[in-house]
Design a protein around this motif. Sequence first.
Motif, PDB file in Angstrom:
ATOM      1  N   LEU A  51       8.714   5.268  -2.870  1.00 51.11           N
ATOM      2  CA  LEU A  51       9.890   4.437  -2.595  1.00 51.11           C
ATOM      3  C   LEU A  51      11.203   5.128  -2.949  1.00 51.11           C
ATOM      4  O   LEU A  51      12.270   4.737  -2.477  1.00 51.11           O
ATOM      5  N   ILE A  52      11.139   6.150  -3.779  1.00 49.60           N
ATOM      6  CA  ILE A  52      12.347   6.777  -4.318  1.00 49.60           C
ATOM      7  C   ILE A  52      13.322   7.283  -3.253  1.00 49.60           C
ATOM      8  O   ILE A  52      14.544   7.165  -3.427  1.00 49.60           O
ATOM      9  N   PRO A  53      12.873   7.842  -2.108  1.00 46.34           N
ATOM     10  CA  PRO A  53      13.851   8.330  -1.120  1.00 46.34           C
ATOM     11  C   PRO A  53      14.858   7.287  -0.659  1.00 46.34           C
ATOM     12  O   PRO A  53      15.946   7.643  -0.178  1.00 46.34           O
ATOM     13  N   ALA A  54      14.533   5.997  -0.809  1.00 40.65           N
ATOM     14  CA  ALA A  54      15.475   4.944  -0.408  1.00 40.65           C
ATOM     15  C   ALA A  54      16.745   4.974  -1.248  1.00 40.65           C
ATOM     16  O   ALA A  54      17.744   4.331  -0.900  1.00 40.65           O
ATOM     17  N   VAL A  55      16.735   5.727  -2.345  1.00 47.40           N
ATOM     18  CA  VAL A  55      17.917   5.820  -3.211  1.00 47.40           C
ATOM     19  C   VAL A  55      19.105   6.418  -2.457  1.00 47.40           C
ATOM     20  O   VAL A  55      20.260   6.226  -2.844  1.00 47.40           O
ATOM     21  N   ARG A  56      18.833   7.099  -1.361  1.00 50.53           N
ATOM     22  CA  ARG A  56      19.910   7.728  -0.584  1.00 50.53           C
ATOM     23  C   ARG A  56      20.798   6.698   0.124  1.00 50.53           C
ATOM     24  O   ARG A  56      21.882   7.045   0.577  1.00 50.53           O
ATOM     25  N   ASN A  57      20.318   5.474   0.233  1.00 48.57           N
ATOM     26  CA  ASN A  57      21.109   4.478   0.962  1.00 48.57           C
ATOM     27  C   ASN A  57      21.277   3.216   0.138  1.00 48.57           C
ATOM     28  O   ASN A  57      21.110   2.110   0.633  1.00 48.57           O
ATOM     29  N   CYS A  58      21.609   3.377  -1.150  1.00 47.87           N
ATOM     30  CA  CYS A  58      21.862   2.204  -1.995  1.00 47.87           C
ATOM     31  C   CYS A  58      23.029   2.483  -2.933  1.00 47.87           C
ATOM     32  O   CYS A  58      23.358   3.630  -3.207  1.00 47.87           O
ATOM     33  N   SER A  82       0.848  -1.189   0.000  1.00 49.41           N
ATOM     34  CA  SER A  82       0.000   0.000   0.000  1.00 49.41           C
ATOM     35  C   SER A  82       0.885   1.241   0.000  1.00 49.41           C
ATOM     36  O   SER A  82       2.116   1.151   0.124  1.00 49.41           O
ATOM     37  N   LEU A  83       0.279   2.426  -0.095  1.00 45.15           N
ATOM     38  CA  LEU A  83       1.048   3.664  -0.115  1.00 45.15           C
ATOM     39  C   LEU A  83       1.810   3.874   1.190  1.00 45.15           C
ATOM     40  O   LEU A  83       2.985   4.238   1.183  1.00 45.15           O
ATOM     41  N   ILE A  84       1.138   3.643   2.317  1.00 47.26           N
ATOM     42  CA  ILE A  84       1.814   3.856   3.594  1.00 47.26           C
ATOM     43  C   ILE A  84       2.924   2.818   3.788  1.00 47.26           C
ATOM     44  O   ILE A  84       3.957   3.099   4.388  1.00 47.26           O
ATOM     45  N   HIS A  85       2.736   1.619   3.234  1.00 50.84           N
ATOM     46  CA  HIS A  85       3.802   0.614   3.264  1.00 50.84           C
ATOM     47  C   HIS A  85       5.042   1.140   2.535  1.00 50.84           C
ATOM     48  O   HIS A  85       6.171   0.971   3.003  1.00 50.84           O
ATOM     49  N   CYS A  86       4.828   1.776   1.398  1.00 51.47           N
ATOM     50  CA  CYS A  86       5.955   2.277   0.597  1.00 51.47           C
ATOM     51  C   CYS A  86       6.696   3.404   1.321  1.00 51.47           C
ATOM     52  O   CYS A  86       7.926   3.463   1.303  1.00 51.47           O
ATOM     53  N   SER A  87       5.933   4.309   1.961  1.00 49.48           N
ATOM     54  CA  SER A  87       6.576   5.385   2.724  1.00 49.48           C
ATOM     55  C   SER A  87       7.395   4.809   3.868  1.00 49.48           C
ATOM     56  O   SER A  87       8.531   5.232   4.117  1.00 49.48           O
ATOM     57  N   ALA A  88       6.814   3.828   4.570  1.00 52.48           N
ATOM     58  CA  ALA A  88       7.519   3.208   5.693  1.00 52.48           C
ATOM     59  C   ALA A  88       8.760   2.464   5.217  1.00 52.48           C
ATOM     60  O   ALA A  88       9.832   2.544   5.839  1.00 52.48           O
ATOM     61  N   LEU A  89       8.630   1.746   4.116  1.00 54.24           N
ATOM     62  CA  LEU A  89       9.758   0.990   3.581  1.00 54.24           C
ATOM     63  C   LEU A  89      10.886   1.923   3.156  1.00 54.24           C
ATOM     64  O   LEU A  89      12.063   1.668   3.424  1.00 54.24           O
ATOM     65  N   ALA A  90      10.536   3.027   2.483  1.00 48.56           N
ATOM     66  CA  ALA A  90      11.545   3.994   2.049  1.00 48.56           C
ATOM     67  C   ALA A  90      12.297   4.554   3.250  1.00 48.56           C
ATOM     68  O   ALA A  90      13.535   4.688   3.227  1.00 48.56           O
ATOM     69  N   TYR A  91      11.567   4.843   4.311  1.00 47.08           N
ATOM     70  CA  TYR A  91      12.201   5.386   5.510  1.00 47.08           C
ATOM     71  C   TYR A  91      13.108   4.357   6.170  1.00 47.08           C
ATOM     72  O   TYR A  91      14.257   4.666   6.535  1.00 47.08           O
ATOM     73  N   MET A  92      12.620   3.136   6.293  1.00 45.06           N
ATOM     74  CA  MET A  92      13.404   2.098   6.963  1.00 45.06           C
ATOM     75  C   MET A  92      14.661   1.746   6.179  1.00 45.06           C
ATOM     76  O   MET A  92      15.727   1.496   6.749  1.00 45.06           O
ATOM     77  N   LEU A  93      14.556   1.744   4.848  1.00 38.28           N
ATOM     78  CA  LEU A  93      15.742   1.471   4.029  1.00 38.28           C
ATOM     79  C   LEU A  93      16.742   2.619   4.131  1.00 38.28           C
ATOM     80  O   LEU A  93      17.960   2.403   4.158  1.00 38.28           O
TER      81      LEU A  93
END
Length: 568
Positions: free
Chosen positions: A430-437, A394-405
Amino acid sequence: LLIFDGLDESRLSLDFRNNEVVSDVSQQSSVNVLLTNLIRGKLLPSALVWITSRPAAANQIPPECVDRVTEVRGFTDAQKEEYFRRRWSDEDLSSRIISHIKSSRSLHIMCLIPVFCWITAAVLDHMLTTDQRGELPQTLTDMYSHFLLVQTKRKKQKYEEGHETSPQQLTEADREVLLKLGRLAFEHLEKGDIMFYQEDLQRCGLDFTEALVHSGVCTEIFKRERVIFRKTVYCFVHLSIQEFLAAVYMLHCYTNRNTEVLKDFLQRDWDEDNDSSDDDYHQDYPSLDVFLEGAMEKSLQSENGHLDLFVRFLHGLSLESNQRLLGGLLGRTDNSPETIQRAISNLKEMSSDEFSPDRMINIFHCLTEMKDHSVHQEITEFLKSENRSEEKLSLIHCSALAYMLQMSEEVLDELDLDQYNTSLEGRLRLIPAVRNCRKAKLNDDELSETLCEVVASALKSDPSHLRDLDLSESLLMDSGVERLSSGLESPNCRLEALRLRSCRLSEISCSALASALKSNIHLRHLGLRFHAQQDSGMELLRELLESPDCRLETLSLRCCGLSEISFP
């Protein structure tokens, strides 16, 4: 060298777009016009300009006017522990406090701010070394609520010789001063002000000297300083204290039905919006869940996120536990389990592709403040799953996943948006997770400008982990490529491979890209396949290759529709 120390303390209107151009040093002009011309390089163009500021005020300066940014960073994880171990000689006590902080991710992350470590130390020291009973603070709202009570108790011990009616009870005088401070905090938070003058205090009914003596709370959260021309200015010890008291004031206005303040804040007229068939409204007054939803929407609309922490506190203060803790300060509201559950459901279902994916992560933080950990638990299970591509996010799942990654101590090897089963807006979040990959495949022709803004931020971060970036088939407008180029120009950028297959770059985009790559010493591979490109655009890239600063080893231009003129 011109040094402007503390831009955030200034209330000058820096209008870089409309201010007149001043280039003659003998020309008389206003301070704000002189300042914008100095920063733009129109006045004294060979001078160096050094500006210190908190981040929110620094955003006033156009990026093209900034050559170098130095960030004063907070504590590392090791320094957080060192702070608390040095704070107490009792090793057992410091170990208990460190263990508790680590048990709450939101508290542990906030401890990168030294002032928050000080607040946490004051609260936990009081709770663990006195007869006080109760659960230790788990959220930021819990911590700041207890902080008010700790300062109140110290005031009673100092000014009332220890005679207390109750160690956890705010007196009427305390409540009056705190609400006046809350009004000051809120009204100036909306404007983006963090420094106040005597007249600002007077408008809120505050006499600083009287408040200092009779409240005691103020001595640790509010201070005064003398600056140029001996004019006294006031400020909260830290912006987060201003944000917390602003939330206290706003919820007080809600519980006391101060509809004038609420309507002005939410920018809606409930008398006009009210639909008799809508159970969410009671005549011209919204239910708590609707009020919180409106506050969240207001915070997401702000460009610089200056209301984000305020809204997190607002959600935390809506819980009965915090309202009981601050008894009498907030008033009473309908925070029945049903109402709180509706507020939580509103957060989980909130949808909009108008706002930055970075900003949408604050929804996840608000769930944490409301002590709903279901999304965090679901994402933790998702990360353990072997069939991630089959699980719908879901959308909130994606925000949470991006933050946790992003916050993970381990750098992600690869972020590939195609591997996640979600909607377009979900992919965006999900895009903010790009900061840690290390490697990112963000192929989508609908992500466009927002994608470039976040990626540029990742390339500018210190440290920047990204080494391989694939933006193929993305619809990159000129403004998006310019943002991306600003990241490629950053001295922190360590990107080695960039793929822009089928991105349909214009001549302007090629120019921005070529200019950025001239100063990038790390990029070795550039892919531009399947570009039906104008000769002039590719001519710029040829000049790049001929530049002595170019470090490219591979340039893929297959099927670019080039004429014999454009590339040898």
